[in-house]
Scaffold this motif. Structure first.
Motif, PDB file in Angstrom:
ATOM      1  N   LYS A   1     -10.362  19.607  41.551  1.00 51.90           N
ATOM      2  CA  LYS A   1     -10.933  20.341  43.025  1.00 51.90           C
ATOM      3  C   LYS A   1     -10.759  21.573  42.484  1.00 51.90           C
ATOM      4  CE  LYS A   1      -9.731  16.867  46.032  1.00 51.90           C
ATOM      5  NZ  LYS A   1      -9.154  16.316  47.311  1.00 51.90           N
ATOM      6  N   PHE A   2     -10.450  22.424  41.481  1.00 48.88           N
ATOM      7  CA  PHE A   2     -10.561  23.684  41.002  1.00 48.88           C
ATOM      8  C   PHE A   2     -11.995  24.160  41.082  1.00 48.88           C
ATOM      9  CE2 PHE A   2      -6.246  24.669  39.060  1.00 48.88           C
ATOM     10  CZ  PHE A   2      -5.280  23.901  40.163  1.00 48.88           C
ATOM     11  N   THR A   3     -12.037  25.527  41.554  1.00 48.15           N
ATOM     12  CA  THR A   3     -13.548  26.203  41.301  1.00 48.15           C
ATOM     13  C   THR A   3     -13.364  27.481  40.647  1.00 48.15           C
ATOM     14  OG1 THR A   3     -13.064  27.182  43.500  1.00 48.15           O
ATOM     15  CG2 THR A   3     -14.179  25.022  43.511  1.00 48.15           C
ATOM     16  N   PRO A   4     -14.080  27.933  40.180  1.00 47.67           N
ATOM     17  CA  PRO A   4     -14.284  29.384  39.780  1.00 47.67           C
ATOM     18  C   PRO A   4     -13.762  30.452  40.578  1.00 47.67           C
ATOM     19  CG  PRO A   4     -16.124  28.531  38.733  1.00 47.67           C
ATOM     20  CD  PRO A   4     -15.577  27.389  39.776  1.00 47.67           C
ATOM     21  N   ALA A   5     -14.097  30.115  42.069  1.00 43.72           N
ATOM     22  CA  ALA A   5     -13.658  31.322  42.821  1.00 43.72           C
ATOM     23  C   ALA A   5     -12.423  31.169  43.155  1.00 43.72           C
ATOM     24  CB  ALA A   5     -14.449  30.848  44.260  1.00 43.72           C
ATOM     25  N   LEU A   6     -11.694  29.924  43.438  1.00 49.12           N
ATOM     26  CA  LEU A   6     -10.109  29.641  43.404  1.00 49.12           C
ATOM     27  C   LEU A   6      -9.228  30.201  42.229  1.00 49.12           C
ATOM     28  CD1 LEU A   6      -8.276  26.413  44.684  1.00 49.12           C
ATOM     29  CD2 LEU A   6      -7.813  27.570  42.628  1.00 49.12           C
ATOM     30  N   VAL A   7      -9.817  30.009  40.887  1.00 50.62           N
ATOM     31  CA  VAL A   7      -9.137  30.592  39.965  1.00 50.62           C
ATOM     32  C   VAL A   7      -9.236  32.163  39.994  1.00 50.62           C
ATOM     33  CG1 VAL A   7      -8.877  30.665  37.360  1.00 50.62           C
ATOM     34  CG2 VAL A   7      -9.620  28.706  38.491  1.00 50.62           C
ATOM     35  N   GLN A   8     -10.400  32.747  40.272  1.00 48.19           N
ATOM     36  CA  GLN A   8     -10.349  34.214  40.343  1.00 48.19           C
ATOM     37  C   GLN A   8      -9.669  34.881  41.366  1.00 48.19           C
ATOM     38  OE1 GLN A   8     -12.853  36.308  38.240  1.00 48.19           O
ATOM     39  NE2 GLN A   8     -11.054  37.321  38.895  1.00 48.19           N
ATOM     40  N   ARG A   9      -9.538  34.083  42.591  1.00 47.00           N
ATOM     41  CA  ARG A   9      -8.730  34.605  43.730  1.00 47.00           C
ATOM     42  C   ARG A   9      -7.124  34.608  43.133  1.00 47.00           C
ATOM     43  NH1 ARG A   9     -12.096  31.450  47.127  1.00 47.00           N
ATOM     44  NH2 ARG A   9     -10.361  29.828  47.107  1.00 47.00           N
ATOM     45  N   LEU A  10      -6.772  33.509  42.300  1.00 53.94           N
ATOM     46  CA  LEU A  10      -5.338  33.306  41.824  1.00 53.94           C
ATOM     47  C   LEU A  10      -5.154  34.609  40.911  1.00 53.94           C
ATOM     48  CD1 LEU A  10      -2.829  31.700  41.296  1.00 53.94           C
ATOM     49  CD2 LEU A  10      -4.037  30.455  39.536  1.00 53.94           C
ATOM     50  N   ILE A  11      -6.147  34.634  40.066  1.00 51.85           N
ATOM     51  CA  ILE A  11      -5.731  35.875  39.082  1.00 51.85           C
ATOM     52  C   ILE A  11      -5.685  37.414  39.809  1.00 51.85           C
ATOM     53  CG2 ILE A  11      -6.684  36.973  36.982  1.00 51.85           C
ATOM     54  CD1 ILE A  11      -5.305  34.013  36.533  1.00 51.85           C
ATOM     55  N   ASP A  12      -6.371  37.244  40.560  1.00 49.30           N
ATOM     56  CA  ASP A  12      -6.562  38.471  41.368  1.00 49.30           C
ATOM     57  C   ASP A  12      -5.200  39.010  42.074  1.00 49.30           C
ATOM     58  OD1 ASP A  12      -9.164  39.091  40.429  1.00 49.30           O
ATOM     59  OD2 ASP A  12     -10.144  38.515  42.149  1.00 49.30           O
ATOM     60  N   ARG A  13      -4.692  37.838  42.917  1.00 46.48           N
ATOM     61  CA  ARG A  13      -3.910  38.116  43.507  1.00 46.48           C
ATOM     62  C   ARG A  13      -2.434  38.405  42.588  1.00 46.48           C
ATOM     63  NH1 ARG A  13      -0.289  33.055  45.943  1.00 46.48           N
ATOM     64  NH2 ARG A  13      -2.424  32.063  46.379  1.00 46.48           N
ATOM     65  N   ILE A  14      -2.261  37.678  41.670  1.00 41.40           N
ATOM     66  CA  ILE A  14      -1.127  37.974  40.563  1.00 41.40           C
ATOM     67  C   ILE A  14      -1.239  39.544  40.173  1.00 41.40           C
ATOM     68  CG2 ILE A  14      -0.148  37.313  38.440  1.00 41.40           C
ATOM     69  CD1 ILE A  14      -0.813  34.426  38.980  1.00 41.40           C
ATOM     70  N   ALA A  15      -2.612  39.579  39.939  1.00 40.39           N
ATOM     71  CA  ALA A  15      -2.698  41.238  39.318  1.00 40.39           C
ATOM     72  C   ALA A  15      -2.418  42.315  40.267  1.00 40.39           C
ATOM     73  CB  ALA A  15      -4.215  41.340  38.820  1.00 40.39           C
ATOM     74  N   ASP A  16      -2.700  41.865  41.781  1.00 37.99           N
ATOM     75  CA  ASP A  16      -2.523  42.810  42.664  1.00 37.99           C
ATOM     76  C   ASP A  16      -1.059  43.115  43.130  1.00 37.99           C
ATOM     77  OD1 ASP A  16      -5.277  43.458  42.995  1.00 37.99           O
ATOM     78  OD2 ASP A  16      -5.617  41.955  44.761  1.00 37.99           O
ATOM     79  N   GLU A  17      -0.166  42.066  42.893  1.00 37.15           N
ATOM     80  CA  GLU A  17       1.228  42.295  42.872  1.00 37.15           C
ATOM     81  C   GLU A  17       1.795  43.430  41.720  1.00 37.15           C
ATOM     82  OE1 GLU A  17       2.604  38.364  42.315  1.00 37.15           O
ATOM     83  OE2 GLU A  17       1.810  37.603  44.117  1.00 37.15           O
ATOM     84  N   GLY A  18       0.973  43.860  41.178  1.00 34.84           N
ATOM     85  CA  GLY A  18       1.407  44.991  40.242  1.00 34.84           C
ATOM     86  C   GLY A  18       1.780  44.407  38.837  1.00 34.84           C
ATOM     87  N   THR A  19       1.321  43.109  38.400  1.00 40.27           N
ATOM     88  CA  THR A  19       1.667  42.523  37.283  1.00 40.27           C
ATOM     89  C   THR A  19       0.177  42.122  36.562  1.00 40.27           C
ATOM     90  OG1 THR A  19       1.985  40.275  38.350  1.00 40.27           O
ATOM     91  CG2 THR A  19       4.068  41.785  37.859  1.00 40.27           C
TER      92      THR A  19
END
Length: 382
Positions: A126-144
């Motif tokens: 059930k993973f989608t590219p949009a889900l993965v992109q949001r996940l990576i963006d969230r980790i990056a926005d945490e300053g990492t």
């Protein structure tokens, strides 16, 4: 899921079952028509038997039954990652890559989602590219951003492995925008670099275990790495075969061209110091000396064998940490062994073409990374 301990061969078990691969706590009762069963203990602590399937069941079905009993979700990211890490393809990776993948896996599996579950408990189909992109963006926005980039590389690799083996139909991590990592182009100041080399030379003469001592090889690894513009792995893999009459033949990695670094009094001094330390260690250990120069490593560890890159990295981190604590440099001035190569390329006399030839880089754009010198030019008019 637990695997069964090694069992004795049971002649009654059907021939289509690989007895060595049976899951733990699964047994076969050959009486009557035969039945597979498992044992468990009830709330009162008494052992109970539960029949699972007839004798015709497949081994994969037995595993599925036990996984369901133990709460294993075969569709989850957690299950896919476990299968990937147990695979031959993962075990063939270098230890450093495996460690990085294990770290990235833990980051991903424990990431909370809006569904109230960790990411590892969600179905990968059930993973989608949009889900993965949001996940990576969230980790990056945490300053990492670096953590996010590592997580993306791991997820892309693990999902592709799973796609090729039927765990999912498409790899939703392909085509995802990677976060922009911080560029760490540290350039140690010459006076700090020289003072640390001298400190390593002095502390290397102390006995092992003595307060403030560091490995004896550290100072000439720093010197040779700087003077020859080498990576750490390139320095520790030098042998007597690299010593030519007119200089040191490099052994560069990552597609860089080898060259001969001409002898200088400073380079000769460091090279001879490395050989003297090696002879001392080999004599102390009564180690045989090969007649083949290519089999005689220049840099050896205290046990007399090849110095591993991981051991060098550990020694360097301890050394640089104590130097910061001693006030020889600040935390902002801290640098790595690889930065000695950048300092060496920057200090190379000549124009950019001369520096590129000396560094062995095939691509001129790499000078933007390694040559941090400021060109001196004439004014546009007198």
């Amino acid at each position: 899921m637990r695997r069964a301990r090694k069992r004795k061969h049971n002649p009654h078990i059907p021939a289509h079952i690989d007895q060595a691969a049976l899951p733990a706590a699964v047994f076969f009762d050959h009486r009557d028509s035969g039945v597979w069963y498992t044992l468990h203990r009830d709330e009162g602590g008494r052992q109970r038997r539960q029949n699972l399937a007839p004798r015709s069941v497949l081994l994969s079905e037995l595993h599925s039954m036990m996984e369901e009993r133990e709460g294993v979700d075969r569709d989850s990211l957690r299950h896919l990652c476990k299968q990937f890490h147990d695979s031959v393809q993962f075990k063939k990776l270098r230890p450093k890559t495996q460690d990085d993948y294990c770290y990235s896996r833990d980051v991903l599996l424990d990431t909370p989602t809006k569904l109230g579950k960790d990411l590892g408990d969600l179905a990968v189909r059930k993973f989608t590219p949009a889900l993965v992109q949001r996940l990576i963006d969230r980790i990056a926005d945490e300053g990492t951003p670096s953590k996010a980039a590592h997580a993306l590389r791991y997820l892309r690799r693990a999902l592709q492995w799973g796609r090729n083996r039927g765990f999912l139909d498409q790899n939703p991590a392909l085509g995802i925008e990677a976060p922009k990592e911080r560029k760490q182009r540290r350039l140690p100041a010459p006076h700090i670099m020289n003072s640390l080399i001298e400190r390593a030379r002095e502390r290397g003469q102390l006995k092992r275990g003595q307060a403030g001592a560091c490995p004896s090889y550290l100072w000439f690894v720093m010197e040779i790495g700087y003077l020859c513009r080498l990576r750490g792995i390139e320095t520790v893999t030098l042998t007597d075969a690299n010593a030519l009459e007119d200089g040191v033949l490099t052994n560069r990695r990552k597609g860089s061209r080898d060259n001969v670094v001409c002898w200088s009094p400073r380079l000769r001094s460091a090279w001879d110091a490395a050989k003297a330390y090696r002879a001392e260690v080999w004599l102390k250990r009564s180690m045989p000396v090969s007649k083949d120069p290519a089999r005689r490593p220049l840099i050896v560890a205290a046990h007399g064998g090849h110095l591993k890159k991981s051991s060098l990295d550990t020694a360097w981190q301890r050394f640089i940490t104590t130097a910061v604590e001693a006030g020889l440099l600040t935390t902002e001035q801290r640098f790595g062994l690889h930065d000695l190569k950048r300092r060496g390329i920057t200090d190379t006399p000549g124009n950019r073409a001369d520096k590129q030839e000396a560094s062995g880089h095939r691509d001129e754009s790499m000078m933007d990374v390694y040559d941090l010198s400021v060109p001196r030019v004439k004014p546009s008019a007198d």
